[in-house]
Design an enzyme around this catalytic site. Sequence first.
Site, PDB file in Angstrom:
ATOM      1  N   ARG A 142      14.639  36.895  60.287  1.00 33.56           N
ATOM      2  CA  ARG A 142      13.460  37.249  59.492  1.00 33.56           C
ATOM      3  C   ARG A 142      13.819  37.524  58.032  1.00 33.56           C
ATOM      4  O   ARG A 142      13.122  37.068  57.124  1.00 33.56           O
ATOM      5  CB  ARG A 142      12.780  38.469  60.099  1.00 33.56           C
ATOM      6  CG  ARG A 142      11.471  38.879  59.453  1.00 33.56           C
ATOM      7  CD  ARG A 142      10.342  37.894  59.757  1.00 33.56           C
ATOM      8  NE  ARG A 142      10.281  36.775  58.820  1.00 33.56           N
ATOM      9  CZ  ARG A 142       9.829  35.580  59.152  1.00 33.56           C
ATOM     10  NH1 ARG A 142       9.446  35.301  60.397  1.00 33.56           N
ATOM     11  NH2 ARG A 142       9.782  34.613  58.253  1.00 33.56           N
ATOM     12  N   ASP A 198      -1.298  34.886  22.289  1.00 37.21           N
ATOM     13  CA  ASP A 198      -1.820  35.463  23.524  1.00 37.21           C
ATOM     14  C   ASP A 198      -3.314  35.222  23.677  1.00 37.21           C
ATOM     15  O   ASP A 198      -4.109  35.603  22.813  1.00 37.21           O
ATOM     16  CB  ASP A 198      -1.529  36.968  23.545  1.00 37.21           C
ATOM     17  CG  ASP A 198      -1.855  37.600  24.883  1.00 37.21           C
ATOM     18  OD1 ASP A 198      -1.497  37.005  25.919  1.00 37.21           O
ATOM     19  OD2 ASP A 198      -2.460  38.682  24.894  1.00 37.21           O
ATOM     20  N   LYS A 211       6.755  39.844  35.756  1.00 34.26           N
ATOM     21  CA  LYS A 211       5.836  40.124  36.872  1.00 34.26           C
ATOM     22  C   LYS A 211       6.472  39.679  38.189  1.00 34.26           C
ATOM     23  O   LYS A 211       6.040  38.730  38.839  1.00 34.26           O
ATOM     24  CB  LYS A 211       4.495  39.440  36.634  1.00 34.26           C
ATOM     25  CG  LYS A 211       3.766  39.983  35.402  1.00 34.26           C
ATOM     26  CD  LYS A 211       2.486  39.235  35.109  1.00 34.26           C
ATOM     27  CE  LYS A 211       1.808  39.775  33.860  1.00 34.26           C
ATOM     28  NZ  LYS A 211       0.580  39.025  33.505  1.00 34.26           N
ATOM     29  N   LYS A 243       4.299  44.379  21.548  1.00 28.09           N
ATOM     30  CA  LYS A 243       2.943  44.094  22.012  1.00 28.09           C
ATOM     31  C   LYS A 243       1.934  44.976  21.285  1.00 28.09           C
ATOM     32  O   LYS A 243       2.287  45.793  20.435  1.00 28.09           O
ATOM     33  CB  LYS A 243       2.869  44.278  23.521  1.00 28.09           C
ATOM     34  CG  LYS A 243       3.734  43.283  24.286  1.00 28.09           C
ATOM     35  CD  LYS A 243       3.436  43.315  25.770  1.00 28.09           C
ATOM     36  CE  LYS A 243       4.202  42.235  26.513  1.00 28.09           C
ATOM     37  NZ  LYS A 243       3.830  42.161  27.934  1.00 28.09           N
TER      38      LYS A 243
END
Length: 282
Positions: free
Chosen positions: A102, A220, A137, A169
């Site tokens: 798994r 952006d 992200k 930013k």
Amino acid sequence: MKESGFNVQEIELIINHAFQEDIGSGDITTNNIVPENTSATASMTAKADGIVAGLDIAEMVFRKLDANLKWNPKIKDGDRVSKGDVILEIKGTFRALLTGERLALNLLQRMSGIATETAKYVAKAKGTKVKILDTRKTVPGLRTFDKYAVKMGGGTNHRIGLYDMVMIKDNHIKIAGSITSAVEQVRKAIPSDIKVEVETTNLDEVKEAVTAGADIIMLDNMSNELMKEAVDFINGKALIEASGNMNLERIAGVSKTGVDFISIGALTHSVIALDISQNIIL
């Protein structure tokens, strides 16, 4: 893993944590049904078309359970597979093959899903200078794997974290008072070889970022038309990254505006795992 630049110790830390989460004190099902020294062979098969990434990591998972297993991959990371293709065969203890299955599949499927999605975006930008970038992200703790998978899909890694590149930013600009002030503050404090990128949302901000000496200017959430105006104004004075609401339908058009990079959070934040199965051959 030479292409990734990642070290084995880092990967082992991630795998060890995952083992503790999944196996804990032991696989009480397998250990009480399967005799300890029983050997078996397993194969992994692609159940969908895609790009495979993470084979070395899957091998490390199994080798921590059986150091002597025989690992026989049929392809290498970055190769394209079709539904039904055998990806690899493993021979080892039956317990290791069941207990590690798994975790190995979780990592291999996720990484292959990222590589597969990245390749779609890279194909849309084909014929242009544009490089497809990932973002931060990523799943916390798995960034090493996520960004490696992007590379296997033909993409390019953006900054690894907050420490290896400056990204100014809107909130940084608010505190600093202006783009110019923000750039000046970081330039005084960082080594000269660290790149400075500035996020912009309109032409006035683009012009200020150019004057301030930004190395990279992010456009952006701009329309293609506005991006083209920004590219024409920048005119090679800085590298240009397009970002915000990027999807497969937009890539071809954005690539034609003349930007250098397109960053896409969806490569890693909305992963659809590539379907891969493991089957035991007694």
